[in-house]
Write a protein that holds these residues in place. Structure first.
Motif, PDB file in Angstrom:
ATOM      1  N   MET A  13       0.813  -1.191   0.000  1.00 32.10           N
ATOM      2  CA  MET A  13       0.000   0.000   0.000  1.00 32.10           C
ATOM      3  C   MET A  13       0.861   1.262   0.000  1.00 32.10           C
ATOM      4  SD  MET A  13      -3.099   0.773  -0.097  1.00 32.10           S
ATOM      5  CE  MET A  13      -4.465   1.682   0.454  1.00 32.10           C
ATOM      6  N   ALA A  14       2.027   1.170   0.611  1.00 33.85           N
ATOM      7  CA  ALA A  14       2.914   2.337   0.646  1.00 33.85           C
ATOM      8  C   ALA A  14       3.399   2.687  -0.758  1.00 33.85           C
ATOM      9  CB  ALA A  14       4.090   2.081   1.572  1.00 33.85           C
ATOM     10  N   ASN A  15       3.634   1.672  -1.577  1.00 40.13           N
ATOM     11  CA  ASN A  15       4.050   1.947  -2.954  1.00 40.13           C
ATOM     12  C   ASN A  15       2.955   2.681  -3.722  1.00 40.13           C
ATOM     13  OD1 ASN A  15       6.556   0.769  -2.678  1.00 40.13           O
ATOM     14  ND2 ASN A  15       5.837  -1.238  -3.334  1.00 40.13           N
ATOM     15  N   PHE A  16       1.711   2.308  -3.489  1.00 42.80           N
ATOM     16  CA  PHE A  16       0.595   2.989  -4.121  1.00 42.80           C
ATOM     17  C   PHE A  16       0.553   4.460  -3.711  1.00 42.80           C
ATOM     18  CE2 PHE A  16      -3.882   4.362  -3.832  1.00 42.80           C
ATOM     19  CZ  PHE A  16      -4.194   4.337  -5.187  1.00 42.80           C
ATOM     20  N   LEU A  17       0.781   4.734  -2.419  1.00 43.23           N
ATOM     21  CA  LEU A  17       0.777   6.118  -1.943  1.00 43.23           C
ATOM     22  C   LEU A  17       1.925   6.918  -2.552  1.00 43.23           C
ATOM     23  CD1 LEU A  17      -0.178   5.695   1.806  1.00 43.23           C
ATOM     24  CD2 LEU A  17      -1.545   6.700  -0.015  1.00 43.23           C
ATOM     25  N   TRP A  18       3.089   6.293  -2.714  1.00 48.72           N
ATOM     26  CA  TRP A  18       4.218   6.979  -3.352  1.00 48.72           C
ATOM     27  C   TRP A  18       3.897   7.320  -4.805  1.00 48.72           C
ATOM     28  CZ3 TRP A  18       8.126   9.443  -1.388  1.00 48.72           C
ATOM     29  CH2 TRP A  18       8.595   9.111  -0.124  1.00 48.72           C
ATOM     30  N   ILE A  19       3.248   6.404  -5.487  1.00 49.99           N
ATOM     31  CA  ILE A  19       2.893   6.650  -6.895  1.00 49.99           C
ATOM     32  C   ILE A  19       1.863   7.775  -6.988  1.00 49.99           C
ATOM     33  CG2 ILE A  19       1.742   5.631  -8.899  1.00 49.99           C
ATOM     34  CD1 ILE A  19       3.063   2.948  -8.061  1.00 49.99           C
ATOM     35  N   VAL A  20       0.828   7.728  -6.140  1.00 58.29           N
ATOM     36  CA  VAL A  20      -0.192   8.781  -6.146  1.00 58.29           C
ATOM     37  C   VAL A  20       0.428  10.130  -5.787  1.00 58.29           C
ATOM     38  CG1 VAL A  20      -2.296   9.589  -5.007  1.00 58.29           C
ATOM     39  CG2 VAL A  20      -2.090   7.208  -5.685  1.00 58.29           C
ATOM     40  N   SER A  21       1.319  10.127  -4.819  1.00 56.10           N
ATOM     41  CA  SER A  21       1.984  11.364  -4.400  1.00 56.10           C
ATOM     42  C   SER A  21       2.833  11.948  -5.525  1.00 56.10           C
ATOM     43  CB  SER A  21       2.845  11.089  -3.173  1.00 56.10           C
ATOM     44  OG  SER A  21       3.491  12.248  -2.751  1.00 56.10           O
ATOM     45  N   THR A  22       3.547  11.111  -6.235  1.00 51.23           N
ATOM     46  CA  THR A  22       4.375  11.575  -7.346  1.00 51.23           C
ATOM     47  C   THR A  22       3.526  12.125  -8.484  1.00 51.23           C
ATOM     48  OG1 THR A  22       6.019   9.892  -6.783  1.00 51.23           O
ATOM     49  CG2 THR A  22       6.180  10.890  -8.962  1.00 51.23           C
ATOM     50  N   ILE A  23       2.437  11.443  -8.793  1.00 52.96           N
ATOM     51  CA  ILE A  23       1.561  11.906  -9.873  1.00 52.96           C
ATOM     52  C   ILE A  23       0.900  13.228  -9.502  1.00 52.96           C
ATOM     53  CG2 ILE A  23      -0.589  11.375 -11.102  1.00 52.96           C
ATOM     54  CD1 ILE A  23       0.301   8.418 -11.021  1.00 52.96           C
ATOM     55  N   THR A  24       0.407  13.339  -8.265  1.00 54.91           N
ATOM     56  CA  THR A  24      -0.242  14.587  -7.864  1.00 54.91           C
ATOM     57  C   THR A  24       0.769  15.734  -7.792  1.00 54.91           C
ATOM     58  OG1 THR A  24      -0.068  13.955  -5.534  1.00 54.91           O
ATOM     59  CG2 THR A  24      -2.157  13.529  -6.639  1.00 54.91           C
ATOM     60  N   ALA A  25       1.997  15.462  -7.384  1.00 54.88           N
ATOM     61  CA  ALA A  25       3.018  16.513  -7.355  1.00 54.88           C
ATOM     62  C   ALA A  25       3.308  17.024  -8.758  1.00 54.88           C
ATOM     63  CB  ALA A  25       4.291  15.986  -6.707  1.00 54.88           C
ATOM     64  N   THR A  26       3.366  16.116  -9.721  1.00 56.14           N
ATOM     65  CA  THR A  26       3.599  16.519 -11.108  1.00 56.14           C
ATOM     66  C   THR A  26       2.446  17.370 -11.629  1.00 56.14           C
ATOM     67  OG1 THR A  26       4.830  14.457 -11.456  1.00 56.14           O
ATOM     68  CG2 THR A  26       4.102  15.660 -13.414  1.00 56.14           C
ATOM     69  N   PHE A  27       1.212  16.930 -11.360  1.00 52.53           N
ATOM     70  CA  PHE A  27       0.057  17.711 -11.801  1.00 52.53           C
ATOM     71  C   PHE A  27      -0.027  19.059 -11.085  1.00 52.53           C
ATOM     72  CE2 PHE A  27      -1.833  13.712 -13.535  1.00 52.53           C
ATOM     73  CZ  PHE A  27      -2.003  14.187 -14.828  1.00 52.53           C
ATOM     74  N   LEU A  28       0.376  19.109  -9.806  1.00 50.00           N
ATOM     75  CA  LEU A  28       0.371  20.384  -9.092  1.00 50.00           C
ATOM     76  C   LEU A  28       1.330  21.379  -9.732  1.00 50.00           C
ATOM     77  CD1 LEU A  28       0.145  19.560  -5.289  1.00 50.00           C
ATOM     78  CD2 LEU A  28      -1.373  20.998  -6.623  1.00 50.00           C
ATOM     79  N   ILE A  29       2.497  20.914 -10.127  1.00 45.97           N
ATOM     80  CA  ILE A  29       3.452  21.797 -10.797  1.00 45.97           C
ATOM     81  C   ILE A  29       2.849  22.343 -12.081  1.00 45.97           C
ATOM     82  CG2 ILE A  29       5.671  21.850 -12.001  1.00 45.97           C
ATOM     83  CD1 ILE A  29       6.653  19.787  -9.909  1.00 45.97           C
ATOM     84  N   ILE A  30       2.243  21.470 -12.859  1.00 46.28           N
ATOM     85  CA  ILE A  30       1.641  21.900 -14.133  1.00 46.28           C
ATOM     86  C   ILE A  30       0.488  22.865 -13.893  1.00 46.28           C
ATOM     87  CG2 ILE A  30       0.347  21.077 -16.137  1.00 46.28           C
ATOM     88  CD1 ILE A  30       2.049  18.480 -15.927  1.00 46.28           C
ATOM     89  N   LEU A  31      -0.382  22.546 -12.927  1.00 46.74           N
ATOM     90  CA  LEU A  31      -1.546  23.391 -12.660  1.00 46.74           C
ATOM     91  C   LEU A  31      -1.147  24.759 -12.135  1.00 46.74           C
ATOM     92  CD1 LEU A  31      -3.967  20.771 -11.085  1.00 46.74           C
ATOM     93  CD2 LEU A  31      -4.256  21.955 -13.260  1.00 46.74           C
ATOM     94  N   ILE A  32      -0.147  24.813 -11.274  1.00 44.44           N
ATOM     95  CA  ILE A  32       0.290  26.100 -10.733  1.00 44.44           C
ATOM     96  C   ILE A  32       0.915  26.950 -11.830  1.00 44.44           C
ATOM     97  CG2 ILE A  32       1.970  27.166  -9.174  1.00 44.44           C
ATOM     98  CD1 ILE A  32       1.301  24.885  -7.207  1.00 44.44           C
ATOM     99  N   LEU A  33       1.645  26.330 -12.725  1.00 42.50           N
ATOM    100  CA  LEU A  33       2.225  27.087 -13.825  1.00 42.50           C
ATOM    101  C   LEU A  33       1.169  27.582 -14.812  1.00 42.50           C
ATOM    102  CD1 LEU A  33       5.458  25.040 -14.573  1.00 42.50           C
ATOM    103  CD2 LEU A  33       5.278  27.307 -13.533  1.00 42.50           C
ATOM    104  N   MET A  34       0.004  26.951 -14.843  1.00 47.03           N
ATOM    105  CA  MET A  34      -1.063  27.374 -15.743  1.00 47.03           C
ATOM    106  C   MET A  34      -1.824  28.602 -15.232  1.00 47.03           C
ATOM    107  SD  MET A  34      -2.644  23.728 -16.971  1.00 47.03           S
ATOM    108  CE  MET A  34      -4.079  24.488 -17.699  1.00 47.03           C
TER     109      MET A  34
END
Length: 74
Positions: free
Chosen positions: A1-22
Motif C-alpha cells: 500500500m505504501a508503494n501505491f501512496l508513493w505513486i499517487v503522491s508523485t503523480i499529484t506533485a507533477t500535476f500540481l506543478i503543471i496546474l500552478i504554472l497554468m
C-alpha cells in the motif's frame, strides 16, 4: 500500500506543478506596490475551475504525504 501512496503522491506533485504554472499572474511584482487595484478583480470561470482542481490535487497530495510520513499504512 505504501508503494501505491508513493505513486499517487508523485503523480499529484507533477500535476500540481503543471496546474500552478497554468495560473495567470496576479500582479506586477514589486513594481505594482504603488496602487495596483486591478489585482483584486473578479476571476473568470475558467480560472475558478482551475483553482478548484488545484485545490483538489493539493488536498490529495497533503493527505498522501501525511500517510507516508506517519507510516499509518504498512
Amino acid at each position: 500500500m505504501a508503494n501505491f501512496l508513493w505513486i499517487v503522491s508523485t503523480i499529484t506533485a507533477t500535476f500540481l506543478i503543471i496546474l500552478i504554472l497554468m495560473h495567470s499572474p496576479k500582479g506586477d511584482g514589486i513594481g505594482g506596490i504603488g496602487g495596483a487595484s486591478h489585482i483584486f478583480a473578479s476571476q473568470k470561470s475558467a480560472e475558478k475551475g482551475l483553482n478548484k482542481v488545484t485545490g483538489l490535487f493539493c488536498a490529495i497530495f497533503i493527505i498522501c504525504s501525511f500517510l507516508i510520513g506517519f507510516n499509518i499504512i504498512k
